[in-house]
Design a protein around this motif. Sequence first.
Motif, PDB file in Angstrom:
ATOM      1  N   THR A  40      -2.567   3.278 -12.749  1.00 16.56           N
ATOM      2  CA  THR A  40      -2.475   4.504 -13.549  1.00 16.56           C
ATOM      3  C   THR A  40      -1.665   5.593 -12.871  1.00 16.56           C
ATOM      4  O   THR A  40      -1.209   6.524 -13.520  1.00 16.56           O
ATOM      5  CB  THR A  40      -3.879   5.047 -13.877  1.00 16.56           C
ATOM      6  N   GLY A  41      -1.419   5.475 -11.571  1.00 14.26           N
ATOM      7  CA  GLY A  41      -0.638   6.478 -10.859  1.00 14.26           C
ATOM      8  C   GLY A  41       0.808   6.064 -10.650  1.00 14.26           C
ATOM      9  O   GLY A  41       1.573   6.766  -9.993  1.00 14.26           O
ATOM     10  N   ALA A  42       1.210   4.927 -11.202  1.00 13.39           N
ATOM     11  CA  ALA A  42       2.564   4.415 -10.973  1.00 13.39           C
ATOM     12  C   ALA A  42       3.608   5.238 -11.720  1.00 13.39           C
ATOM     13  O   ALA A  42       3.374   5.715 -12.816  1.00 13.39           O
ATOM     14  CB  ALA A  42       2.650   2.963 -11.412  1.00 13.39           C
ATOM     15  N   SER A  43       4.778   5.370 -11.096  1.00 11.75           N
ATOM     16  CA  SER A  43       5.890   6.060 -11.750  1.00 11.75           C
ATOM     17  C   SER A  43       7.060   5.107 -11.996  1.00 11.75           C
ATOM     18  O   SER A  43       8.090   5.506 -12.509  1.00 11.75           O
ATOM     19  CB  SER A  43       6.351   7.245 -10.895  1.00 11.75           C
ATOM     20  N   ARG A  44       6.893   3.842 -11.623  1.00 13.23           N
ATOM     21  CA  ARG A  44       7.926   2.832 -11.819  1.00 13.23           C
ATOM     22  C   ARG A  44       7.298   1.545 -12.325  1.00 13.23           C
ATOM     23  O   ARG A  44       6.111   1.313 -12.145  1.00 13.23           O
ATOM     24  CB  ARG A  44       8.628   2.495 -10.497  1.00 13.23           C
ATOM     25  N   LEU A  45       8.135   0.725 -12.928  1.00 17.17           N
ATOM     26  CA  LEU A  45       7.719  -0.615 -13.330  1.00 17.17           C
ATOM     27  C   LEU A  45       8.359  -1.585 -12.357  1.00 17.17           C
ATOM     28  O   LEU A  45       9.568  -1.580 -12.172  1.00 17.17           O
ATOM     29  CB  LEU A  45       8.178  -0.928 -14.756  1.00 17.17           C
ATOM     30  N   SER A  46       7.555  -2.384 -11.713  1.00 13.94           N
ATOM     31  CA  SER A  46       8.047  -3.354 -10.750  1.00 13.94           C
ATOM     32  C   SER A  46       7.973  -4.745 -11.364  1.00 13.94           C
ATOM     33  O   SER A  46       6.926  -5.153 -11.858  1.00 13.94           O
ATOM     34  CB  SER A  46       7.182  -3.284  -9.482  1.00 13.94           C
ATOM     35  N   LYS A  64      11.067  -0.132  -2.058  1.00 11.87           N
ATOM     36  CA  LYS A  64      10.094  -0.999  -1.394  1.00 11.87           C
ATOM     37  C   LYS A  64       8.706  -0.562  -1.824  1.00 11.87           C
ATOM     38  O   LYS A  64       8.415   0.630  -1.943  1.00 11.87           O
ATOM     39  CB  LYS A  64      10.228  -0.891   0.122  1.00 11.87           C
ATOM     40  N   SER A  65       7.868  -1.539  -2.076  1.00 14.50           N
ATOM     41  CA  SER A  65       6.497  -1.223  -2.431  1.00 14.50           C
ATOM     42  C   SER A  65       5.566  -2.081  -1.590  1.00 14.50           C
ATOM     43  O   SER A  65       5.935  -3.157  -1.126  1.00 14.50           O
ATOM     44  CB  SER A  65       6.249  -1.452  -3.915  1.00 14.50           C
ATOM     45  N   ARG A  66       4.378  -1.623  -1.427  1.00 17.32           N
ATOM     46  CA  ARG A  66       3.388  -2.345  -0.633  1.00 17.32           C
ATOM     47  C   ARG A  66       2.314  -2.872  -1.571  1.00 17.32           C
ATOM     48  O   ARG A  66       1.776  -2.130  -2.383  1.00 17.32           O
ATOM     49  CB  ARG A  66       2.768  -1.405   0.405  1.00 17.32           C
ATOM     50  N   THR A  67       2.068  -4.163  -1.475  1.00 20.04           N
ATOM     51  CA  THR A  67       1.028  -4.804  -2.289  1.00 20.04           C
ATOM     52  C   THR A  67       0.054  -5.512  -1.361  1.00 20.04           C
ATOM     53  O   THR A  67       0.242  -5.529  -0.135  1.00 20.04           O
ATOM     54  CB  THR A  67       1.630  -5.821  -3.263  1.00 20.04           C
TER      55      THR A  67
END
Length: 71
Positions: A40-46, A64-67
Amino acid sequence: MEHTTEIKLVNLEDTIEARKGVIKPEEVRQVIVKEAVVDTGASRLSLPQSLIQQLGLTPVGKAKSRTTNGV
C-alpha cells in the motif's frame, strides 16, 4: 503482513490501437497475475523481465528494490 490479489496487466498502446481498429481486440497483450503482492505504500510497479517482454512494454526506468529474496 503480506497481502496478495489477482491483477490483470494490459498493454495500453495495444488497447489504444484496438480502439482505433488497427489491431483486433484479441491481439491486445495482457497477463493475469494470480498472486500479486500488494504494498500500500508503493510508488512504483515492479515487474519481472519476463512479464515486461510478454506485454511488449518499454521500461521507463530502473530502481533497485529489496525483497525477501534479496536486492
